[in-house]
Design an enzyme around this catalytic site. Structure first.
Site, PDB file in Angstrom:
ATOM      1  N   ASP A  48       0.848  -1.180   0.000  1.00 32.84           N
ATOM      2  CA  ASP A  48       0.000   0.000   0.000  1.00 32.84           C
ATOM      3  C   ASP A  48       0.887   1.235   0.000  1.00 32.84           C
ATOM      4  OD1 ASP A  48      -2.395  -1.574   0.439  1.00 32.84           O
ATOM      5  OD2 ASP A  48      -1.778  -1.735   2.536  1.00 32.84           O
ATOM      6  N   ASP A  70      -2.146  -1.844  -4.920  1.00 31.61           N
ATOM      7  CA  ASP A  70      -2.872  -2.103  -3.687  1.00 31.61           C
ATOM      8  C   ASP A  70      -3.489  -0.797  -3.203  1.00 31.61           C
ATOM      9  OD1 ASP A  70      -3.916  -3.593  -1.575  1.00 31.61           O
ATOM     10  OD2 ASP A  70      -2.075  -4.740  -1.336  1.00 31.61           O
ATOM     11  N   ASP A  88      -4.330   1.915   3.972  1.00 40.51           N
ATOM     12  CA  ASP A  88      -5.048   0.829   4.634  1.00 40.51           C
ATOM     13  C   ASP A  88      -4.703   0.804   6.117  1.00 40.51           C
ATOM     14  OD1 ASP A  88      -6.078   0.221   2.183  1.00 40.51           O
ATOM     15  OD2 ASP A  88      -5.303  -1.832   2.099  1.00 40.51           O
ATOM     16  N   ARG A 128     -14.133   2.715  -1.473  1.00 42.95           N
ATOM     17  CA  ARG A 128     -13.441   2.721  -0.174  1.00 42.95           C
ATOM     18  C   ARG A 128     -13.047   4.146   0.226  1.00 42.95           C
ATOM     19  NH1 ARG A 128      -9.246  -2.436  -0.603  1.00 42.95           N
ATOM     20  NH2 ARG A 128     -10.712  -3.931  -1.492  1.00 42.95           N
TER      21      ARG A 128
END
Length: 370
Positions: A179, A208, A212, A265
């Site tokens: 990420d 990715d 996160d 997201r």
């Protein structure tokens, strides 16, 4: 295109001209009286910081008889000048504090500088290519120099760390399984004024996530960042099966971020508690996604060219909860199956009205704006 799997694999004060420029970006006109009062606010902030005092100014310090427009203008200007510490769940994060800064100009020097838990401030000068992630130790401030410093191809990982600040970096094209920023088993984190991006030219799993946050991480503020050109924006809680670790944790505040051409997201939140206010979401399929019992307060945000602004009922066996207030949905739908109980965050903050969010965020979010 819809996925059913979401598993995550020291500011300086500007001069008065800067204050005038910042206020001119607001959506309401600034009167001569406002300008005089803003000059006083800016001077007051400068004097306070020069004396080593608090780095915040309350909108209520102004004349209580001011109009709502004037109060909003003053609050926004005070924040642009004075936000040197995080607001929200990440409040109290100090990073390296007053440690002497080390400026690094190579990747090897950066890796060496950010290890360990001793208090440290690491300034990144240059743009470095990564093939994986670099681990950041506790009690660390990572600060990009100028508007073009940062990392591409990989990212930064905070794992079992506490008290970390990441500011003013460009983080781009994080190749899977990296990420751009990963936060795992970490607490007291401030992610601020960064630009995180990829592209939409590849399959959704080629890169990715941009940010996160998982594995019981807690007390995090994500502010004034620009997220752009990506499928998977920010995931909070990596799996539906991680209740034992995540329940009671994953408390995250997102404010004044700009999500541009990010598919979904924004954020996706499982189990935790999220406060999403004064953000600008532009060009999404789904925005805020609350699930697996997560509690989310969605307040004074602006959505444009977005299909679903908020959902609580997709892709997981258990729905989430959401409370919506003061948002400009711009025609976006909402799918709120359960109204939440999280209505009063346990910290002080000032949410500017949605009417001024676009001007404020587009002028101030991202790297190079400090």
């Amino acid at each position: 295109m819809r996925s059913t799997h979401d598993h995550g694999t020291t500011d300086d004060i500007g001069d008065l001209a800067s204050a005038t420029h910042a206020t001119s970006a607001l959506s309401t006109p600034v009167t001569a009286r406002d300008r005089r009062r803003l000059t006083a606010v800016a001077a007051g902030v400068a004097a306070t910081l020069a004396l080593g005092g608090l780095a915040t100014v309350s909108a209520h310090d102004a004349d209580s008889a001011d109009s709502a427009r004037s109060e909003s203008t003053q609050a926004t200007t005070a924040r642009l000048f004075a936000e040197t510490t995080p607001i929200g769940f990440g409040a109290g994060t100090t990073g390296g504090g007053n440690a002497t800064a080390t400026t690094v100009t190579s990747l090897d020097a950066f890796k060496a500088a950010v290890t360990g838990d001793k208090a440290k401030v690491v300034k990144v000068s240059g743009l470095f290519s990564l093939t994986a992630q670099v681990d950041i130790g506790s009690n660390t401030t990572v600060l990009g120099v100028g508007s073009g410093s940062g990392f591409t191809g990989g990212g930064l990982r905070l794992k079992e760390a506490t008290n970390v600040i990441v500011r003013n970096l460009n983080l781009s094209k994080p190749r899977k399984p990296s990420d751009a920023i990963t936060v795992q088993k970490s607490t007291k984190v401030w992610i601020d004024h960064n630009t995180l991006s990829a592209d939409r030219d590849h399959d959704k799993d080629y890169y990715d996530g941009l940010l996160d946050i998982s594995h019981g991480s807690d007390n995090i503020t994500v502010s004034w960042n620009r997220f752009a050109d990506h499928f998977k924006g920010s995931l909070v809680g990596h799996s539906d099966n991680n209740a034992s670790e995540d329940t009671g944790h994953l408390k995250v505040t997102y404010h004044h971020n700009w999500f541009m051409n990010v598919y979904s997201r924004i954020p996706s939140l499982r189990f935790g508690t999220g406060h999403f206010y004064d953000n600008y979401v532009q060009g999404a399929e789904t925005g805020v996604h609350s699930r697996m019992g997560a509690q989310t307060l969605v307040e004074n945000n602006v959505f444009r060219d977005t299909e679903v602004a908020v959902t609580t009922s997709r892709d997981s066996d258990i729905d989430g909860y959401a409370v919506l207030r003061g948002n400009d949905l711009g025609g976006a739908a909402t799918e709120v199956s359960q109204t939440g109980s999280f209505t009063t965050p346990p910290y002080a903050y000032t949410a500017e009205p949605a009417s001024s969010v676009v001007a404020t965020v587009t002028a101030q979010a991202g790297a190079g704006k400090l």
